[in-house]
Design an enzyme around this catalytic site. Structure first.
Site, PDB file in Angstrom:
ATOM      1  N   GLU A 158     -45.352 -13.803  12.737  1.00  0.00           N
ATOM      2  CA  GLU A 158     -44.120 -14.263  13.393  1.00  0.00           C
ATOM      3  C   GLU A 158     -44.392 -14.858  14.779  1.00  0.00           C
ATOM      4  O   GLU A 158     -43.833 -15.889  15.158  1.00  0.00           O
ATOM      5  CB  GLU A 158     -43.146 -13.083  13.525  1.00  0.00           C
ATOM      6  CG  GLU A 158     -41.858 -13.412  14.224  1.00  0.00           C
ATOM      7  CD  GLU A 158     -41.035 -14.416  13.429  1.00  0.00           C
ATOM      8  OE1 GLU A 158     -40.494 -14.038  12.389  1.00  0.00           O
ATOM      9  OE2 GLU A 158     -40.948 -15.578  13.858  1.00  0.00           O
ATOM     10  N   GLY A 162     -43.319 -18.094  19.740  1.00  0.00           N
ATOM     11  CA  GLY A 162     -43.425 -16.826  20.487  1.00  0.00           C
ATOM     12  C   GLY A 162     -42.370 -15.801  20.133  1.00  0.00           C
ATOM     13  O   GLY A 162     -42.348 -15.255  19.035  1.00  0.00           O
ATOM     14  N   ASP A 173     -51.267 -28.001  19.734  1.00  0.00           N
ATOM     15  CA  ASP A 173     -50.628 -26.686  19.615  1.00  0.00           C
ATOM     16  C   ASP A 173     -49.315 -26.797  18.814  1.00  0.00           C
ATOM     17  O   ASP A 173     -49.058 -26.002  17.904  1.00  0.00           O
ATOM     18  CB  ASP A 173     -50.360 -26.141  21.030  1.00  0.00           C
ATOM     19  CG  ASP A 173     -49.632 -24.818  21.010  1.00  0.00           C
ATOM     20  OD1 ASP A 173     -50.270 -23.794  20.733  1.00  0.00           O
ATOM     21  OD2 ASP A 173     -48.413 -24.814  21.271  1.00  0.00           O
ATOM     22  N   LYS A 179     -48.227 -25.228  14.962  1.00  0.00           N
ATOM     23  CA  LYS A 179     -46.993 -24.475  14.681  1.00  0.00           C
ATOM     24  C   LYS A 179     -46.167 -25.195  13.611  1.00  0.00           C
ATOM     25  O   LYS A 179     -45.585 -24.556  12.723  1.00  0.00           O
ATOM     26  CB  LYS A 179     -46.189 -24.301  15.978  1.00  0.00           C
ATOM     27  CG  LYS A 179     -46.918 -23.409  16.990  1.00  0.00           C
ATOM     28  CD  LYS A 179     -46.342 -23.515  18.383  1.00  0.00           C
ATOM     29  CE  LYS A 179     -47.057 -22.637  19.393  1.00  0.00           C
ATOM     30  NZ  LYS A 179     -46.696 -22.910  20.781  1.00  0.00           N
TER      31      LYS A 179
HETATM   32  N1  HSE Z   1     -49.651 -22.898  25.167  1.00  0.00           N
HETATM   33  C1  HSE Z   1     -48.535 -22.514  24.362  1.00  0.00           C
HETATM   34  C2  HSE Z   1     -47.273 -23.137  24.924  1.00  0.00           C
HETATM   35  C3  HSE Z   1     -48.454 -21.011  24.333  1.00  0.00           C
HETATM   36  O1  HSE Z   1     -47.326 -23.726  26.020  1.00  0.00           O
HETATM   37  O2  HSE Z   1     -46.237 -23.098  24.289  1.00  0.00           O
HETATM   38  C4  HSE Z   1     -47.628 -20.441  23.234  1.00  0.00           C
HETATM   39  O3  HSE Z   1     -48.072 -20.796  21.963  1.00  0.00           O
END
Ligand code: HSE
Length: 339
Positions: free
Chosen positions: A131, A136, A203, A207
């Protein structure tokens, strides 16, 4: 209840590891009172036990040998918070091969090794939960796969990266250039010293890859997602967007076309001022979905940070603990053990 005391092995004691530890420390008694389950972190895999941290941890629970966790028959659940793909993915596979349930916040490893990790969970009859890997503290994966599972999804739009949303918000609100905001963001801890994965969209693509697997049932590796970051956005671009009634947001999107194809990308996108995503500022994340029964929905909250991410990690741990206690931790019919 089959078992009242559940032991956890934690791999990685950086910011998110410490945050997860703190969430358990803060709420352990309340969790015990509500669930009848006492969760305890009994071993921590970490190279640097002595680094100053905002928590007091008994020195003897640190180890540098993952087998101390995998071969401990008392440990039910392994939490992986090492970050990065290697060796995190291999260690998660190993933990499952040793019969441990696994929880992680590691989007890079989940996106890169999604099929292997799910298969290892199935083969070993253990649960695998992640999750915290997407947005987050926002419980988007559970919501989509549980409360909202009666829907067919047509579209997902997400602000899935806090760093880039912070930078774009500051550029917009204070008429600043990218490089200046990046520098301040790094000083304030909102951006990593090496911000490449965030600012280039990698990133967010990790996701989105996970979201696509869950929402559309298609495996799209992150490297196949067309991706453009925010490094070339200027304050001139933002002024132009503002004049036309839009904000520029780094949007991760996937949608089904009328002929059933799937389109996906991560790129800077014009979002009209009156769209709910336009109001998502600074380090906050949001996921906007459209289901054929529920209609439009938006989830909003903190997508990063030790406690919000620790909240999602421990939520997964508790839900696994409840299933262990009911002797129902695995259902062969459900891929990856998700239920
Ligand atoms: N580096 C990521 C962000 C951290 O800035 O959202 C959380 O995945």
């Amino acid at each position: 209840m089959k078992k009242a005391h559940l032991k956890i092995g934690l791999m990685g004691f950086g910011n998110i590891g410490v945050g997860s530890y703190q969430v358990l420390e803060m709420n352990r008694k309340q969790i015990l009172a509500e669930t009848g389950l006492d969760f305890e972190i009994v071993k921590i895999l970490e190279k640097n036990a002595d680094r100053p941290r905002p928590v007091q941890v008994p020195r003897e629970i640190f180890t540098q040998d993952p087998d101390d966790i995998f071969c401990d028959p008392e440990i039910d659940i392994v939490i992986e918070l090492l970050g990065g793909i290697h060796p995190a993915a291999d260690l998660m596979l190993s933990a499952m091969n040793h019969g441990k349930h696994v929880v992680t916040a590691n989007k890079a490893a989940v996106a890169a090794a999604y099929d292997e990790l799910r298969k290892a969970a199935e083969d070993n009859h253990v649960l695998f939960r992640y999750e915290a890997s997407v947005a987050g503290g926002i419980p988007i994966l559970s919501a989509l796969t549980e409360s909202l599972q009666a829907n067919e999804w047509t579209e997902v739009l997400g602000i899935l990266n806090g760093t880039t949303n912070y930078i774009l918000t500051q550029m917009t609100d204070f008429n600043l250039e990218y490089a200046d905001v990046l520098k301040t963001a790094q000083e304030k801890g909102f951006a990593e010293a090496d911000p490449t994965a965030d600012v280039e969209g990698i990133d967010a693509a990790n996701k989105l890859s996970i979201l696509i697997s869950l929402i559309f049932g298609h495996r799209v590796p992150p490297e196949e997602i067309p991706m453009e970051g925010i490094t070339r956005i200027t304050k001139g671009d933002i002024a132009e967007a503002t004049e036309s009634g839009n904000k520029i947001k780094l949007i991760a999107t996937a949608r089904k076309t009328v002929d059933g194809r799937l389109e996906y990308s991560v790129k800077p996108t014009l979002i009209p001022f009156d769209h709910p995503l336009a109001g998502v500022s600074n380090e906050f994340n949001a996921v906007f979905v459209q289901g054929n029964a529920v209609g439009e929905l938006m989830f909003y909250g903190k997508g990063a940070g030790p406690l919000p991410t620790g909240s999602a990690v421990m939520g997964d741990v508790i839900s696994i603990g409840k299933l262990i206690a009911k002797n129902a931790a695995y259902d062969n019919k459900v891929p990856g053990g998700r239920r």
